[in-house]
Motif scaffolding. Structure first.
Motif, mmCIF file in Angstrom:
data_model
loop_
_atom_site.group_PDB
_atom_site.id
_atom_site.type_symbol
_atom_site.label_atom_id
_atom_site.label_comp_id
_atom_site.label_asym_id
_atom_site.label_seq_id
_atom_site.Cartn_x
_atom_site.Cartn_y
_atom_site.Cartn_z
ATOM 1 N N ASP A 91 107.360 -12.146 -31.662
ATOM 2 C CA ASP A 91 108.705 -11.558 -31.760
ATOM 3 C C ASP A 91 109.686 -12.541 -32.384
ATOM 4 N N LEU A 92 109.621 -13.798 -31.943
ATOM 5 C CA LEU A 92 110.539 -14.808 -32.458
ATOM 6 C C LEU A 92 110.249 -15.133 -33.924
ATOM 7 N N LEU A 93 108.969 -15.164 -34.293
ATOM 8 C CA LEU A 93 108.616 -15.427 -35.684
ATOM 9 C C LEU A 93 109.146 -14.328 -36.599
ATOM 10 N N ASN A 94 109.023 -13.082 -36.159
ATOM 11 C CA ASN A 94 109.540 -11.980 -36.961
ATOM 12 C C ASN A 94 111.065 -11.987 -37.008
ATOM 13 N N GLU A 95 111.692 -12.387 -35.916
ATOM 14 C CA GLU A 95 113.154 -12.501 -35.923
ATOM 15 C C GLU A 95 113.582 -13.591 -36.902
ATOM 16 N N ARG A 96 112.849 -14.702 -36.907
ATOM 17 C CA ARG A 96 113.160 -15.794 -37.847
ATOM 18 C C ARG A 96 112.948 -15.323 -39.288
ATOM 19 N N ALA A 97 111.886 -14.548 -39.519
ATOM 20 C CA ALA A 97 111.606 -14.043 -40.863
ATOM 21 C C ALA A 97 112.731 -13.128 -41.347
ATOM 22 N N ARG A 98 113.233 -12.284 -40.447
ATOM 23 C CA ARG A 98 114.345 -11.401 -40.834
ATOM 24 C C ARG A 98 115.581 -12.217 -41.200
ATOM 25 N N MET A 99 115.818 -13.287 -40.463
ATOM 26 C CA MET A 99 116.954 -14.156 -40.781
ATOM 27 C C MET A 99 116.770 -14.820 -42.139
ATOM 28 N N ASP A 120 116.409 -19.546 -55.611
ATOM 29 C CA ASP A 120 115.849 -20.861 -55.392
ATOM 30 C C ASP A 120 115.350 -20.906 -53.958
ATOM 31 N N VAL A 121 114.149 -20.430 -53.749
ATOM 32 C CA VAL A 121 113.651 -20.314 -52.379
ATOM 33 C C VAL A 121 113.168 -21.646 -51.828
ATOM 34 N N TYR A 122 112.893 -22.597 -52.731
ATOM 35 C CA TYR A 122 112.453 -23.911 -52.278
ATOM 36 C C TYR A 122 113.623 -24.876 -52.362
ATOM 37 N N VAL A 123 114.129 -25.272 -51.202
ATOM 38 C CA VAL A 123 115.269 -26.184 -51.128
ATOM 39 C C VAL A 123 114.827 -27.405 -50.318
ATOM 40 N N PRO A 124 114.376 -28.460 -50.988
ATOM 41 C CA PRO A 124 113.803 -29.601 -50.280
ATOM 42 C C PRO A 124 114.721 -30.234 -49.245
ATOM 43 N N ALA A 136 105.310 -18.517 -45.101
ATOM 44 C CA ALA A 136 105.305 -17.068 -44.903
ATOM 45 C C ALA A 136 106.686 -16.474 -45.176
ATOM 46 N N SER A 137 107.726 -17.185 -44.764
ATOM 47 C CA SER A 137 109.093 -16.708 -44.995
ATOM 48 C C SER A 137 109.404 -16.676 -46.489
ATOM 49 N N ILE A 138 108.980 -17.716 -47.209
ATOM 50 C CA ILE A 138 109.201 -17.767 -48.655
ATOM 51 C C ILE A 138 108.515 -16.598 -49.349
ATOM 52 N N SER A 139 107.285 -16.291 -48.904
ATOM 53 C CA SER A 139 106.535 -15.208 -49.545
ATOM 54 C C SER A 139 107.199 -13.857 -49.311
ATOM 55 N N LEU A 140 107.932 -13.713 -48.205
ATOM 56 C CA LEU A 140 108.671 -12.478 -47.937
ATOM 57 C C LEU A 140 109.886 -12.348 -48.840
ATOM 58 N N ALA A 158 100.026 -29.254 -53.870
ATOM 59 C CA ALA A 158 100.826 -28.030 -53.915
ATOM 60 C C ALA A 158 100.732 -27.269 -52.598
ATOM 61 N N MET A 159 99.526 -27.177 -52.054
ATOM 62 C CA MET A 159 99.341 -26.465 -50.790
ATOM 63 C C MET A 159 99.965 -27.224 -49.630
ATOM 64 N N LYS A 160 99.967 -28.537 -49.715
ATOM 65 C CA LYS A 160 100.633 -29.350 -48.689
ATOM 66 C C LYS A 160 102.120 -29.032 -48.650
ATOM 67 N N ARG A 161 102.715 -28.810 -49.813
ATOM 68 C CA ARG A 161 104.149 -28.538 -49.862
ATOM 69 C C ARG A 161 104.495 -27.077 -49.611
ATOM 70 N N PHE A 162 103.687 -26.136 -50.133
ATOM 71 C CA PHE A 162 104.080 -24.728 -50.103
ATOM 72 C C PHE A 162 103.264 -23.864 -49.147
ATOM 73 N N GLY A 163 102.214 -24.393 -48.541
ATOM 74 C CA GLY A 163 101.471 -23.620 -47.555
ATOM 75 C C GLY A 163 100.545 -22.581 -48.149
ATOM 76 N N GLU A 164 100.022 -21.727 -47.273
ATOM 77 C CA GLU A 164 98.965 -20.780 -47.637
ATOM 78 C C GLU A 164 99.468 -19.424 -48.122
ATOM 79 N N SER A 165 100.765 -19.138 -47.941
ATOM 80 C CA SER A 165 101.240 -17.765 -48.122
ATOM 81 C C SER A 165 101.771 -17.440 -49.507
ATOM 82 N N VAL A 166 101.780 -18.412 -50.428
ATOM 83 C CA VAL A 166 102.261 -18.142 -51.778
ATOM 84 C C VAL A 166 101.077 -18.093 -52.740
#
Length: 426
Positions: free
Chosen positions: A56-64, A98-102, A135-139, A159-167
């Protein structure tokens, strides 16, 4: 007769006593087992309850995060030149502003580490949050990452270390191809190697960066968004046990880095050079009693078991990578200062002017700016003209950096800031 009866009675009594004791022990054992099962079931139910809350919290965070993305798109649209309100058309109507903001990412990671009281390590918490943010970026949009291929290279791993599995990830044959894909909106970001702690600067990257900026204009075509540090960890992988290995494939550099380990543990076993560690893993996956030297991601991609990790001699060997994006008009050089940043710029000087180079560089010292690296490459525009690439500590928007750039300008024919980005410790 009486003695026999007495012995019989005693035997019966002993049997009954033993049986009762055994039954009592069995009953106690059963009760203990049942209690353990009840405790285990309670623990599993408690975990299930926490999982429900986490989802529930993960989905709430994703909506934000989607709300944040909408706000950023609105802000970016206002910055784009007339006629480009839709942004990067090739990536769809929901192209990222600009979804990637270091800088923001670094704040999140520092915050969660401060909140972490264990038993999970900080590295474990960061790994979890990396995937949450991925996962949030991919959404938010159709994010794609270009990298120097093929699949399974250290650039892929970085690249995977920085951006994860969801892109989405796309390999390219050359560094120039990665940059071109970003400039032409074929990918959202690119990951390219810039230097190695043992072998120094990657000149192909400097040449490709220059090629996409020449002639040097006031605004860059690409922006350096961030940096990634990746320890070079070579592994031995195979479908067979170590004792069954009769051939080892890998890139010549990887074999050289692992020579001492291979000499000790696989003496006399032939070593075969191939174009990449990924190709080595592919060959090892299809051949009897063959192994490959490469990184962990190769083992995952080709279904191989890791027989040994960290077989390279130099344990400190590390490669640094740049994350690049297409420059957006009005983006100001890449994010807001974090207080711990670096900047990368390129410039040329008029060699006919005595002392032009030293006077340009002196601006950094006079403004208390540390220059961490400097390299030069032929410009390709005129004979004997060189482009200088300099990395400094500080952000483009820091007052002392702004002043230094102003002081450099009179001595430079061209001066271009390619980006400012947060310092990564690892």
């Amino acid at each position: 007769m009486r003695l026999f009866q007495a012995l019989l009675a005693a035997s019966v009594l002993m049997f009954i006593t033993t049986t009762v004791n055994c039954n009592n022990k069995s009953t106690v054992g059963f009760e203990n087992s049942r209690q353990e099962n009840m405790d285990l079931e309670k623990a599993r139910l408690a975990i299930a309850s926490v999982d429900r809350q986490l989802v529930d919290l993960l989905n709430e965070r994703a909506r934000m995060s989607l709300d944040v993305a909408a706000a950023k798109r609105k802000s970016t649209t206002a910055l784009l030149p007339s006629g480009q309100e839709k942004g990067q058309q090739d990536q769809g109507e929901n192209a990222p502003s600009d979804v990637y903001v270091p800088g923001q990412e670094k704040k999140v990671f520092n915050r969660v580490m401060e909140m972490n009281n264990g038993p999970l390590s900080d590295d474990s918490v960061i790994a979890i949050y990396r995937e949450i943010m991925s996962a949030s970026i991919s959404l938010q949009s159709n994010v794609s990452i270009g990298y120097l291929g093929p699949k399974g290279t250290f650039t892929h791993e970085a690249a995977m270390k920085r951006f994860g599995e969801s892109v989405a990830y796309f390999p390219f044959k050359t560094i120039d191809d990665v940059i071109e894909a970003v400039v032409e909106d074929k990918t959202t970001y690119g990951v390219i190697p810039i230097e190695n702690s043992a072998n120094g600067i990657v000149v192909q990257t400097l040449d490709a960066l220059a090629a996409h900026q020449l002639p040097i204009a006031e605004n860059p075509n690409i922006r350096i968004k961030g940096e990634i540090y990746l320890p070079v960890t070579q592994c031995l992988m195979s479908r067979y046990q170590l004792s069954a290995i009769h051939k080892v494939y890998s890139h010549p550099q990887a074999l050289g880095q692992s020579k001492k380990w291979l000499d000790t543990h696989l003496p006399g076993v032939p070593r075969v050079d191939v174009d990449s560690t990924a190709k080595a893993a592919e060959l090892a996956s299809a051949e009897v009693s063959a192994a490959a030297v490469g990184n962990k991601i190769c083992a995952t991609l080709y279904g191989l078991e890791l027989l040994a990790e960290g077989i390279n001699t130099d344990k400190e060997n590390t490669t640094r990578f740049f994350v690049i994006s297409k420059a957006i008009s009005g983006d100001g050089g890449g994010g807001e200062p974090t207080g711990d940043d670096k900047s990368f710029l390129m410039f040329t000087v008029d060699h006919r002017q005595p002392g032009a180079l030293i006077k340009a560089l002196e601006a950094f010292a006079l403004n208390n700016i540390n220059m961490t690296s400097m390299n030069s490459r032929p410009s390709g525009q005129r004979k004997w003209q060189y482009i200088f690439f300099v990395e400094i500590e500080g952000h483009k928007k820091d007052p002392n950096v702004e002043k230094a750039l102003q002081m450099m300008a009179p001595y430079c024919l061209d001066l271009l800031m390619l980006g400012s980005y947060p310092v990564q410790k690892s």
